[in-house]
Scaffold this active site. Structure first.
Site, PDB file in Angstrom:
ATOM      1  N   PRO A  87       0.847  -1.195   0.000  1.00  0.00           N
ATOM      2  CA  PRO A  87       0.000   0.000   0.000  1.00  0.00           C
ATOM      3  C   PRO A  87       0.890   1.255   0.000  1.00  0.00           C
ATOM      4  CG  PRO A  87      -0.075  -1.095   2.151  1.00  0.00           C
ATOM      5  CD  PRO A  87       0.758  -1.962   1.253  1.00  0.00           C
ATOM      6  N   GLY A  89       2.008   5.063   0.869  1.00  0.00           N
ATOM      7  CA  GLY A  89       1.808   5.998   1.977  1.00  0.00           C
ATOM      8  C   GLY A  89       1.360   5.310   3.246  1.00  0.00           C
ATOM      9  N   ALA A  90       1.733   4.071   3.430  1.00  0.00           N
ATOM     10  CA  ALA A  90       1.241   3.320   4.587  1.00  0.00           C
ATOM     11  C   ALA A  90       2.345   3.011   5.588  1.00  0.00           C
ATOM     12  CB  ALA A  90       0.596   2.027   4.117  1.00  0.00           C
ATOM     13  N   LEU A  92       5.153   1.459   4.909  1.00  0.00           N
ATOM     14  CA  LEU A  92       5.882   0.212   4.615  1.00  0.00           C
ATOM     15  C   LEU A  92       7.013   0.441   3.609  1.00  0.00           C
ATOM     16  CD1 LEU A  92       2.947  -2.390   4.454  1.00  0.00           C
ATOM     17  CD2 LEU A  92       4.332  -1.695   6.425  1.00  0.00           C
ATOM     18  N   GLY A  93       7.357   1.707   3.416  1.00  0.00           N
ATOM     19  CA  GLY A  93       8.504   2.007   2.558  1.00  0.00           C
ATOM     20  C   GLY A  93       8.238   1.802   1.085  1.00  0.00           C
ATOM     21  N   SER A  95       7.675   3.959  -1.427  1.00  0.00           N
ATOM     22  CA  SER A  95       8.429   4.790  -2.386  1.00  0.00           C
ATOM     23  C   SER A  95       9.880   4.310  -2.495  1.00  0.00           C
ATOM     24  CB  SER A  95       8.365   6.279  -2.013  1.00  0.00           C
ATOM     25  OG  SER A  95       8.847   6.479  -0.716  1.00  0.00           O
ATOM     26  N   ALA A  96      10.470   3.959  -1.360  1.00  0.00           N
ATOM     27  CA  ALA A  96      11.859   3.469  -1.394  1.00  0.00           C
ATOM     28  C   ALA A  96      11.946   2.153  -2.165  1.00  0.00           C
ATOM     29  CB  ALA A  96      12.379   3.277   0.024  1.00  0.00           C
ATOM     30  N   ALA A  97      10.944   1.286  -1.972  1.00  0.00           N
ATOM     31  CA  ALA A  97      10.959  -0.020  -2.658  1.00  0.00           C
ATOM     32  C   ALA A  97      10.865   0.185  -4.169  1.00  0.00           C
ATOM     33  CB  ALA A  97       9.827  -0.902  -2.144  1.00  0.00           C
ATOM     34  N   ASP A 138      14.478   3.527   5.073  1.00  0.00           N
ATOM     35  CA  ASP A 138      13.596   2.826   4.128  1.00  0.00           C
ATOM     36  C   ASP A 138      14.379   2.266   2.944  1.00  0.00           C
ATOM     37  OD1 ASP A 138      11.733   3.804   5.849  1.00  0.00           O
ATOM     38  OD2 ASP A 138      10.373   4.574   4.318  1.00  0.00           O
TER      39      ASP A 138
HETATM   40  C1  MEV Z   1       9.263   6.339   7.704  1.00  0.00           C
HETATM   41  O1  MEV Z   1       9.111   5.003   7.262  1.00  0.00           O
HETATM   42  C2  MEV Z   1      10.101   6.383   8.936  1.00  0.00           C
HETATM   43  C3  MEV Z   1      10.351   7.783   9.499  1.00  0.00           C
HETATM   44  O2  MEV Z   1      11.229   7.586  10.628  1.00  0.00           O
HETATM   45  C4  MEV Z   1      10.979   8.701   8.477  1.00  0.00           C
HETATM   46  C5  MEV Z   1      12.414   8.324   8.106  1.00  0.00           C
HETATM   47  O3  MEV Z   1      13.068   7.573   8.835  1.00  0.00           O
HETATM   48  O4  MEV Z   1      12.891   8.861   7.089  1.00  0.00           O
HETATM   49  C6  MEV Z   1       9.061   8.409  10.012  1.00  0.00           C
END
Ligand code: MEV
Length: 297
Positions: A87, A89-90, A92-93, A95-97, A138
């Protein structure tokens, strides 16, 4: 085939942006991508049905794709087809994935090789476009996976244990902006540094204890540490009524502990189960958006 894992922060989100350690895990759900020479540069994202053309002044995905492609000199136009199984914006990373999977796929298509660490570093620039001031946890966990202690600017410290973690991940259905949640904590830090620094220091202690608990296979202690971390994140106004209710439902269904994970303000929560069967029971209590992630340290 390029692959970027999703990640779950067990403890330490937000404090990690300010230089404190966090413990995170890479999960087997994520983003797979394939790239091949084509007529034009194009990123196709399924199942969202979104086509992205690189544009350095466009929307975040367009900018991120432009930045990613600019890292490759002397290349043909390239099409990347990515399948997203997280999902957005949830917490679970996602955008990074996507970033890790895209770099990995383009590397493969161009016959380039780089280490997972180099892949994580490449995807940091991608994350900056989405989150402004990311800690790097992430993109690092997405590329390297496992269970690890992460601290900004330091090499990832893998954690070892002879007991797998039985996690349940539940999605609240709300997708807040991580960047806004990070900014909200930064504003609180500026206006009330004593309170917020105390919260960060308390999280730091929890993270250090959690590292020992994971290494010792003491999941009862780890569960209690998750609950405590959730309470501190609540004090930073990162939890919602829905997340609180989901964590409570998980505890009532037998979880050893539960907390929000990631940016908060919605997004996901995690619960720790004693074993696989228990994880399935907790999953049922949380509803159909929940899934089980078994992670070996
Ligand atoms: C986001 O998955 C985790 C946060 O700590 C932001 C970050 O580490 O960049 C909220």
């Amino acid at each position: 085939m390029g692959f970027g894992r999703g990640k779950v922060i067990l403890l330490g989100e937000h404090a990690v942006v300010h230089g404190y350690p966090a413990i995170a895990v890479g999960i087997e759900r994520g983003v797979v991508a394939e790239a091949s020479p084509a007529d034009e540069d194009l990123l196709k994202l399924s199942p969202w049905n979104v086509d992205v053309r690189p544009d350095p002044t466009g929307e975040p995905l367009e900018r991120a794709f432009a930045v990613a492609l600019s890292a490759y000199s002397e290349r043909p136009p390239i099409e990347v087809r990515a399948q997203v199984d997280l999902p957005a914006g949830a917490g679970l990373g996602c955008s990074a994935a996507i970033g890790v999977a895209v770099f990995h796929a383009v590397d493969e298509a161009l016959g380039l090789e780089r280490s997972r660490e180099e892949l994580a570093a490449a995807a940091y620039g991608w994350e900056e476009i989405f989150h402004g001031n990311p800690s790097g946890v992430d993109n690092t966990m997405s590329a390297l996976g496992g269970v690890a202690l992460f601290r900004k600017g330091e090499p990832l410290q893998s954690l070892r244990s002879n007991k797998p973690l039985h996690l349940v991940i539940g999605y609240s259905g709300q997708s807040p902006s991580t960047q806004e949640m990070v900014s909200s904590v930064a504003r609180q830090l500026e206006s009330d540094p004593v309170r917020v620094n105390k919260a960060f220091e308390a999280i730091d202690v929890l993270v250090r204890n959690a590292k020992l608990a994971i290494e010792a296979g003491d999941h009862v202690a780890l569960g209690q540490l998750l609950d405590l971390n959730h309470a501190i994140l609540s004090s930073l106004m990162l939890c919602t009524t829905k997340l609180d209710a989901m964590c409570q439902a998980a505890r009532n269904a037998g979880a050893l502990g539960a907390k929000m994970t990631g940016g908060g303000g919605g997004g996901c929560m995690i619960a720790l189960a004693t074993k696989h069967d228990e994880a399935l029971r907790i999953c049922e209590a949380l509803g159909e958006s929940a899934f089980v992630a078994e992670v070996s340290a």
